[in-house]
Design an enzyme around this catalytic site. Structure first.
Site, short mmCIF file in Angstrom:
data_model
loop_
_atom_site.label_atom_id
_atom_site.label_comp_id
_atom_site.label_asym_id
_atom_site.label_seq_id
_atom_site.Cartn_x
_atom_site.Cartn_y
_atom_site.Cartn_z
N ASP A 21 0.86 -1.17 0.00
CA ASP A 21 0.00 0.00 0.00
C ASP A 21 0.90 1.24 0.00
O ASP A 21 2.09 1.17 0.34
CB ASP A 21 -0.92 -0.01 1.22
N CYS A 22 0.34 2.35 -0.39
CA CYS A 22 1.18 3.54 -0.62
C CYS A 22 1.80 4.05 0.68
O CYS A 22 1.09 4.42 1.61
CB CYS A 22 0.36 4.62 -1.32
#
Length: 773
Positions: free
Chosen positions: A288-289
């Site tokens: 995930d970012c």
């Protein structure tokens, strides 16, 4: 996936931000001589040849989502971050035009509303339209070919800001959802010969909290028992990865039992690539970012920034959405914390996936490459968006006088409330630009009603200055519709709720309208995820209550079609509606499902108190009689049920050849419409019984289906195909087990029909979680 990073990585790499716009040229130029263009070789061989030509620095620079490519090789840049939660969605890799072609796409309801439809063919159709439109955008250079969807974390706690993104609180329901969604997105269970898109199962795993009372997702350590992991938190991922064959997965911000998920070899290698068969070298894991940065900055895992970067790479993460790897892998490499083979593997996996998507191959031989603007937002897609919203609307209350559907004598409607003219609010988060959005007010006008619209109050705040105008409009109307609830200003990514009651002055206005309405019908329509509606239920002046969630681009038209009777409601709540005090009874950080000293239990399976509305609740404009055959078997033996199962050779991914997918029984069901209105009906089959380890769930959903358009006096029939995994439960070690015991299958939430049976013999383990090393 909120991206927190600055643009330092751009300067670090000496490159501009890039987007997924160009396809590689394998016909001429520098790339044509590379074996990545040789279509006779396997995806792994082709991608390996490509990556073998990268320099070390080029490998590092392409380790993050905003990959610059390698210009000297003719490899174009590519943005790996594309979104399509409920239609092609705005994101860093998806570019909508300002006007004209590719300025909009079909925007379906949020998954929480589509989940309420309990219609799996509908989900397949929605996914197919979404992938068709995404391919058209990609062919125009406006997005990539991999999409970071779906979100399949179960809706465990009603405060979760991203609950709107998922279809249910029930792990079985979610597993059935992904079994239709993923093939619709990818063009089938297998590439034939190309995948349409690459879907991503996220967020793996134990992720369902954003920012609750200072407990932020970035540093949260989810303490989860093996039993709950197997039965609940991992179950949708098993279906998404193993059975539906999703081509990528996303590890989450949080840790599970002390280890950040993106650096956890047990989750990524032993479970994902081992147990779930995610071993094909053209399937890959993205973080995930900024999650890889969180491994160090928030979890303090790995001993140093370089150690954390190496730990996530070695554990099996293949892509950094963010800056952390390009900034820290070089020092980790110099310290010999990982080797070239591991780095190469992470890049090869991703480009092998692009081979499977046809990125390198001539467009003339690919049907998906022929899709263009004329495939986007076609009339059939708009009709599907409307039907998806209609099917997901749930009628929660309808007084004995049956004010709904609205009588033909109703000509003038007062639409009051903060959502009367809502547009993008009905789309929720992760949405794209819609061609048009139908509001409640505009839909009533289109249907020929004389409409007066007064907001009356806002979603938040205590102002009552608009009450007088609202009461005046209500007094002059034939019917009153209050459209309210919450929106993404209250619940969203990085925004959990602390209260689950109605916000602002809405209840106060509803009460005044109810007291003054006289004999005219008064309907409340709630949008957003669940709110404690007990005060509305108790108000005798409120005749009807509908829940619409986030109904998408045609939300207004769908709501009005239900209110007017053009379409009969048949949706069912995909979550439990808890009383407001629930938030004081259990902290969000408590991941346990079973009730305890400071936990009344989670989801309909374990909640020990009385809900405002239970999971599966939903009223109709007609009546139904639901029945099971009288001659169903009374006994089964575990030996007979497992006699055709191979426990040593479970078979390839997406083969269906796994013990938990073996059939238990196909159960016929009859549904008679005993009322006066043609209507759909959702059949819900729950299992009860004291089998397996105590405590026992109150009941468990094991099958469901939706029957369409059953006419008055007619009988609809369906077959519920129940699998062994649906009736199994895990022991304390997380071993999914078929248990001997006495069982009871019941239909609907009020046990309309009951079948008692017994399973005899020895318990049989269907699946074991791998041991932690």
């Amino acid at each position: 996936m909120t991206y927190k990073g600055a643009l330092g990585i751009v300067a670090l790499l000496g490159a501009k931000a890039v987007f997924a716009r160009d396809f590689p040229n394998c016909q001429s130029g520098a790339l044509a001589s590379n074996q990545v263009c040789n279509t006779t070789k396997t995806p792994w061989e082709r991608a390996s040849a490509l990556v073998a030509a990268f320099s070390y620095n080029e490998k590092i620079s392409n380790s993050w989502d905003n990959s610059p490519g390698v210009s000297r090789l003719g490899l174009p840049s590519y943005e790996w971050w594309n979104e399509a939660l409920h239609g092609v969605a705005r994101s860093r890799g998806v570019q909508f035009a300002a006007s004209g072609n590719f300025s909009y796409a079909t925007s379906f309801p949020q998954p929480i509303t589509m989940g309420a439809a309990f219609d799996m063919p509908l989900i397949r159709d929605v996914a197919t339209v979404t992938s068709t439109e995404a391919r058209a955008f990609s062919n125009a250079g406006r997005c990539g070919l991999n999409f970071w969807t779906p979100n399949i974390n179960p809706f465990r706690d009603p405060r979760w800001g991203r609950g709107q993104e998922v279809p249910s609180e029930d792990s079985y329901h979610m597993s059935e959802y992904v079994m239709q969604l993923i093939p619709g997105l990818q063009g089938g269970l297998q590439a034939d010969p190309y995948y349409k898109l690459a879907a991503t199962c996220k967020h793996y795993a134990g992720y369902d909290m954003e920012n609750w009372k200072g407990n932020r997702r970035y540093a949260f350590d989810a303490k989860i028992t093996n039993q709950d992991l197997q039965d609940y938190y991992l179950r949708p991922f098993r279906a998404c990865i193993r059975d539906a064959n999703a081509q990528s997965a996303m590890c989450s911000y949080n840790a599970v039992n002390g280890v950040p998920t993106c650096a956890d070899p047990w989750l990524l290698e032993d479970v994902l690539r081992g147990l779930y068969g995610f071993s094909s070298e053209d399937r890959w894991v993205t973080a995930d970012c900024d999650a890889l940065g969180n491994v160090w900055t928030d979890h303090r895992y790995g001993g140093s920034a370089a150690g954390a970067a190496a730990a996530s790479l070695n554990a099996g993460t293949d892509l950094d959405c963010g800056q952390f790897w390009p900034q820290n892998l070089p020092s980790a490499y110099n310290s010999k914390m990982f080797n070239d083979t591991v780095l190469d593997r992470s890049i090869i996996r991703r480009y092998a996936s692009m081979v499977r998507l046809g990125w390198f191959d001539p467009p003339a031989q690919q049907p998906y490459r022929q899709l263009g603007w004329d495939a986007v937002a076609v009339p059939a897609a708009k009709e599907l968006a409307l039907r998806a919203a209609q099917e997901g609307i749930v009628l929660l209350k309808n007084n004995g006088s049956a004010p709904l559907p609205l009588a033909a004598a109703v000509k003038k409607v007062a639409v009051i409330g903060p959502h009367g003219t809502a547009t993008t609010q009905m789309q929720g988060n992760y949405y794209g630009t819609a061609q048009s959005i139908s509001t409640v007010v505009s839909a009533f006008k289109t249907a020929g009603y004389d409409v007066t619209n007064v907001q009356g109050c806002a979603i938040t705040g205590t102002s009552t200055s608009g009450f007088a105008a609202a009461l005046s409009a209500a007094a002059a109307a034939d019917a009153i519709v209050f459209a309210g609830g919450i929106d993404t200003s209250i619940e969203a990514e990085d925004r959990d709720r602390e209260q689950i009651t109605w916000t602002g002055a809405q209840i106060a206005l509803i009460k005044q309208l109810a007291a003054a309405k006289g004999t005219k019908p008064f309907v409340v329509v709630q949008m957003g995820t669940m709110l404690d509606s007990s005060e509305i239920v108790a108000q005798t002046g409120v005749d009807s209550l509908l829940w619409a969630g986030y109904p998408g681009q045609d939300g207004g038209a769908a709501i009005v079609s239900i209110l007017t009777g053009d379409k009969a409601p048949a949706g069912r709540l995909p979550v439990t509606q808890y009383p407001g005090d629930y938030v004081n009874q259990v902290p969000m950080t408590d991941m346990n499902l079973r009730s305890g000293t400071s936990n009344p239990g989670r989801t309909y399976k374990w909640y020990t108190k009385t809900p405002v509305f239970p999971f599966g609740h939903g009223l109709h404009y007609t009546s139904f009689d639901v029945s099971l055959p009288a001659d169903l078997p009374a006994t089964f033996s575990t030996a007979d049920l497992t006699s055709n199962i191979s426990f040593t050779e479970p078979g390839p991914v997406a083969s269906g050849n796994y013990p938990d997918l073996a059939p238990f029984l196909s159960v016929p069901v009859s549904v008679a419409n005993t009322g006066n209105v043609t209507s759909d009906y959702v059949v819900l089959a729950f299992l009860k019984g004291e089998y397996g380890p105590a405590p026992y769930p109150l009941k468990s959903l094991v099958a469901f289906t939706r029957l369409h358009d059953i006419e008055p006096g007619h009988i609809g029939t369906a077959t519920l195909d129940i699998k062994l995994g649906a009736i199994a439960r895990s022991d304390s070690d997380g071993s999914l087990t078929l248990w001997p015991g006495k069982y009871q299958l019941v239909l609907d939430i009020d046990d309309q029909s009951v079948w008692d049976f017994e399973i005899t013999g020895d318990q049989v383990v269907l699946e074991k979680l791998p041991p932690k090393k």
